[in-house]
Structures are given as structure tokens and as C-alpha cells.
Design a protein around this motif. Sequence first.
Motif: not given
Length: 252
Positions: A8-9, A39-45
Motif C-alpha cells: 500500500l502506498l 499495489l494499492r494507493f491509499v490517499t487522503n487527498t
Amino acid sequence: MSTLRAVLLDLGGVFYEADRPIPGATEALARLRESGLPLRFVTNTTRQSRAALLRELAGRGLAIAQDELFTPATAARDLLVGRGLRPLLLIHPDLAPDFAGLDTAEPNAVVVGDAGEHFRYATLNQAFRLVHGGAPLFALGRNRYFQEADGLSLDAGPFVAALEYASGQTAELLGKPAPAIFRAALASTGCAPADAVMIGDDVDSDVNGAIDAGLRGILVNTGKYRPGDESRLKPGGVVVNDIGAATTVALR
């Protein structure tokens, strides 16, 4: 140590800072792709819609599939629909497409994201009155600040805290560091938390949040990282210089 089965990134502060790519970031992503790991992209944007973010990432040379990207706005929409709630949205106008079509007449819930300069006293006060009267309060994130081209800027967290303080209520968190967002990302890979790692630049939301959810964590010294952040790192986390070094540590 458990076998690594998923990565996770975070995005901002890990692959780029404001409009500047972080050196070695695209190469690091290529190495991660070559590993064959999901791959998983975890953002608070929360200043732009999911579709706009994907387009921006593609323009930065970061090819990310829609099902690889996890945002709190997606979780919020699902929750609002599931509970039949009509939200007062304290969000950035560019995030509005992610909530299109929802009934917002006579709101009975409040959703707070990073509205930036669009935070206004009148809407904050309307939100306070609703929450004080019993409406649920949902936070897309609790991040204190983030890195912009000219320095650090306030994120949504301080505004969520103000509403909590004034109303005496506690927000339900939908973004990092809530365990649910890490687990949702992992559920899409079929990977157990103990077999995954999270790479991020925010010691609290990214790394400690992931550790609390059962993952390993790697803190990079880019983006919003500031000297001394490592002193708050929980057991199970490590500190490295950047995404390139984090990739090396994760894959070895």
C-alpha cells in the motif's frame, strides 16, 4: 517475518511534492510493478475528484488503475447512500463530482474534507448546528497539514477538531488513519494485514495508522516528514530516505 504479498502506498509526499516529482519515484514504481505484487494507493487527498486525480497521476507518469486507488470520498459516498443520509458537504468544489447525484436538501449529516480556501464561517456554523443537534459528523481525513509548493498548509483535521470541540461530538473517520480504509484496500487483494506494508510520509495517518491495522509501515523522509517524526513511530515501523529506499526495504 511474514511474506510480503501486497504493498500500500501514499501518493503526495511519496511520489511527488506539490508539482515536483521526487527523484527516483517513477523508477521505484516500476520496480514494484515488476515484483508482481498487488499495489494499492491509499490517499487522503480530498481537493479533487477520483477521476481528476487519476488523470493527474497519469500526467505525472504514474499509471494507476481505477481499482487500485482508494480515497475517503468513495467510502463516504457509499456510506451516505447505504444509510440514506443527506449530507452538508464541507468539501473543495473540485471534489463535488464524487458526490454528484446525492440528495443534499435539508441535510441531516455533515461531511468534512479539505475545502482549503472554501471553508467559510457560515457553512462551518451550519455544520456545527447540525452536529450539535444530533446529525452524524464524517471526516474524510484528520491530517493536520500537508506540503505545498510554498510550505505547509492546514489540512481538514483542524476543522474537524473545531466542530468536535464545539459540538461535543466525535467524527466518524473515513480516511487514514482509520483501520477500515487500509483493510478495504487489502480486501481487494485478498492479502492479510500481516503480509502487507504501507509506505507513506505521514507518521500518524500513513504509518502508525497502518501499524494499528496490522500492517508493517515504512516512513519516508520526504513530503510532510519533519525531523523528529520518527520518535512517534510505533513498533513495526522503519524510517528510510525516500520511496526508492522504501522499495528496496520492502522487496528484500
